[in-house]
Design a protein around this motif. Structure first.
Motif, short mmCIF file in Angstrom:
data_model
loop_
_atom_site.label_atom_id
_atom_site.label_comp_id
_atom_site.label_asym_id
_atom_site.label_seq_id
_atom_site.Cartn_x
_atom_site.Cartn_y
_atom_site.Cartn_z
N ARG D 48 2.01 12.20 -13.35
CA ARG D 48 1.98 11.13 -12.37
C ARG D 48 1.96 11.69 -10.95
O ARG D 48 2.63 12.65 -10.65
CB ARG D 48 3.22 10.23 -12.53
N LYS D 49 1.13 11.06 -10.09
CA LYS D 49 1.10 11.42 -8.68
C LYS D 49 2.37 10.90 -8.00
O LYS D 49 3.10 10.09 -8.57
CB LYS D 49 -0.09 10.75 -8.00
N ASP D 50 2.60 11.39 -6.77
CA ASP D 50 3.73 10.91 -5.99
C ASP D 50 3.69 9.39 -5.85
O ASP D 50 4.72 8.73 -5.80
CB ASP D 50 3.71 11.53 -4.58
N SER D 51 2.51 8.84 -5.83
CA SER D 51 2.38 7.39 -5.68
C SER D 51 2.64 6.67 -7.00
O SER D 51 2.63 5.45 -7.04
CB SER D 51 0.98 7.03 -5.18
N GLY D 52 2.86 7.41 -8.08
CA GLY D 52 3.21 6.80 -9.35
C GLY D 52 2.00 6.59 -10.26
O GLY D 52 2.15 6.27 -11.43
N GLU D 53 0.78 6.78 -9.74
CA GLU D 53 -0.42 6.63 -10.56
C GLU D 53 -0.61 7.84 -11.47
O GLU D 53 -0.18 8.94 -11.14
CB GLU D 53 -1.67 6.49 -9.67
N GLU E 53 10.26 3.75 -4.98
CA GLU E 53 10.04 2.92 -6.16
C GLU E 53 10.36 3.69 -7.43
O GLU E 53 10.28 4.91 -7.47
CB GLU E 53 8.56 2.49 -6.23
N LEU E 54 10.69 2.94 -8.48
CA LEU E 54 10.99 3.57 -9.76
C LEU E 54 9.70 3.95 -10.49
O LEU E 54 8.73 3.19 -10.49
CB LEU E 54 11.78 2.60 -10.65
N ILE E 55 9.68 5.13 -11.12
CA ILE E 55 8.60 5.52 -12.02
C ILE E 55 9.04 5.09 -13.42
O ILE E 55 10.06 5.56 -13.91
CB ILE E 55 8.38 7.05 -11.99
#
Lengths: 95, 95, 95, 95, 95, 95, 95
Positions: D48-53, E53-55
Motif C-alpha cells: 500500500r502507498k502512503d495514501s492507502g492505495e 486515516e486508518l489502513i
C-alpha cells in the motif's frame, strides 16, 4: 577569498580558551562531550524540503552560538582556523 | 570522450599538493579526516524528489570546491585522475 | 530468450579486460573498490514514487556505463555472462 | 486448497536442477549468492502507498522469474514445495 | 472476556501439532524459520497513514493463516494460549 | 498532583502479582518477554502527523491494557509506582 | 545574557537532590535509567514539518517536567548549571 557552505552547513569561528565569557557563560570542563562557543562566519542556503523548496537557516552570519565540541570539520581560510558543520550541530544562540 | 555523472553525482578533479592556495586556504595536516580542494568537471542532472521532479544541483562545472578527503571513487578519463562523488560530499564552494 | 529486469534494475554486459578504452578511460588498478565499464542490455520500468507513478530510468539500452566493480548479481543468458544491478549502482554514462 | 500471499508477497514454485534451461539461461555455479529460476504460483494484492492505495504487482501468476537463491520462506501446499517471498526479491522476468 | 489488539496487531490461535492439514498443507520440518498455521481470533483497527486515516486490515476474524513460527508474543485468554502479532508477520491466507 | 504524558506517551499503573485475572487472562510465566497487565492512568495528546495535526490516542484513561513486561520507565507519583511508556508499547485492550 | 535553544531543543534547570517533591513525586533510586525533574528555562521555535512550517513546542517556559536522567548536554549560563535537550527527551509535565 571566501568559503561558502553548501546546503544546511555553517562555517564557524571557534571562540577558544575562554573559561568564562563576558556574559557569564562558562563552558563545563568535566563533561564528556563539552559544548563550545563560536561565531557564525558564513551560512549555506539551507536544506531542501521534499517539495524542493529551501528551508531557511535558523542562524545567520554574526550569531554567537553554542555547539558540540567535536562537531564539524576543520578548515583554514586566510589563516583563520574555522569549522564547517551542519546547522543541526548548533545547540543554541547566545545573546 | 566524456563521463557524465548520474543523478546527484559530480565528477571532480583534485587540486593536489597545495599546502597553501593562492587565496590563502590552507588544508590542515593533522586532522583525522582532512578536506581537500577540487574543481567540478561535470555534474549529474540532480536527484529526484518524491514527486519525481529533479532537484537542481547546487554546484556547477568549474566550481572550486572543498570536499572530504576520502570522498568519492577514483576514475581516470583521458589520462586525468578524477573523483566521482555525491553532491552531499561537497562541503562548500571556494570563491 | 530475454531476461527483463524488474523495477529499477538494469542488466549489464561487462566490458572486460580493457586496460585502456578507445576513448581513453583507464580503469585504475590499485583502488580498493575499482569501477568497471559495461553496456546496458536491458532496463526495468523504473522504481515507483510514493504516489505510485513510475520514475523513468536515467539509463537506456545501449548506454556505455561505469559501475562499482562489485555491484550486481551474475546471471548467464544465452551463453553471455551478464550482471543484474540497481540503477543506483551506475556511477555515470561514458560518451 | 490454496495459499494466498498477503500484501506484496508472491508464492513461487522453484524450477530445480536445471543447469541449462531450454531458453539458454544458465545458472552460474560459483557465484556466492546464485539466482534461481521459478514460476509464480500466486501473488498478493500489492503493498500500500502512503495514501492507502494499492501498488499493483509487477509480476503475475505464470511468470517465469529469476530470484535470489536464498530468498523466501519454504512452505508445502498439496505436496508441492513452494517459496513465499517479497516481490522485491524477484530480480527479473524470463521470457 | 476479550483482548482487542491495538493498531495493526492480530490475535492468533495457533493450530498446533498438525503435520499435515486436511487441505494438504504440510509444515516443513527442517527449515530454519518454519512457518506455522493459525486462526485469526481478533484484529486491530489497522495502522494509520501519514494523513491520519486508518489502513484497513487485510485479514479478518476467522481467517486461516500462515505465519512465521517465531512471530508474536504469547498471551493466555480464558485458558487458551494465543499469539499477539503484527499483520506484517502474516505470510498468507489459507483457503 | 498530576503527571501529564507528552506526545504519544501513556502513564500506566501495573496490575501486579495476578497469576490469573478475574476475566481469566493468565500471564505466561516461562516466556522470555512476558506481557503484563495494567490500567491507563493518563494519556498524552498524541503524536503529530507530518502535516502537524495530532493523531488521536487509541487508548484512554481507565483502559485495562496488556503491555510488554519490560516496556516503559518507572516513576512514582503520590506514592504509586507507575510506568511511562509509548502507546506503541501497548499490545491490546482487555475488556 | 541568554541562551536560546535552536529548533526543538529546550533549556532545563534540573531540580536536584529532592528525594520527595512537595507534590509527592518520588524519583526511584534503583531504576537503571532514572527520570529526573526540572524546570523549562527556554524553548526553541520548534522543529519543522516536511512542508517547512514550524511544529509548535508542547512545553513552555516555566513548565515542571520529568526527563530521562541522562538526557541533554550540560551548559552553564550566568552561574547556573543547565541542560540543553530535545523536547522528545521530556517524558511528561508535572502539575
Amino acid at each position: 577569498m571566501a568559503l561558502t557552505p553548501l546546503h544546511d552547513r555553517v562555517l564557524v569561528e571557534r571562540v577558544e580558551g575562554e573559561e568564562k565569557t563576558s556574559g557569564g557563560l562558562i563552558i563545563p570542563e568535566s563533561a564528556k562531550e563539552k559544548p563550545a562557543e563560536g561565531i557564525i562566519v558564513a551560512v549555506g542556503e539551507g536544506a531542501r524540503k521534499d517539495s524542493g523548496e529551501l528551508i531557511p537557516m535558523a542562524v545567520k552570519k554574526g550569531d554567537k552560538i553554542l555547539f558540540g565540541k567535536w562537531s564539524g570539520t576543520e578548515v583554514t581560510v586566510d589563516g583563520k582556523e574555522l569549522l564547517m558543520m551542519k546547522e543541526s550541530d548548533v545547540l543554541g544562540i547566545i545573546s
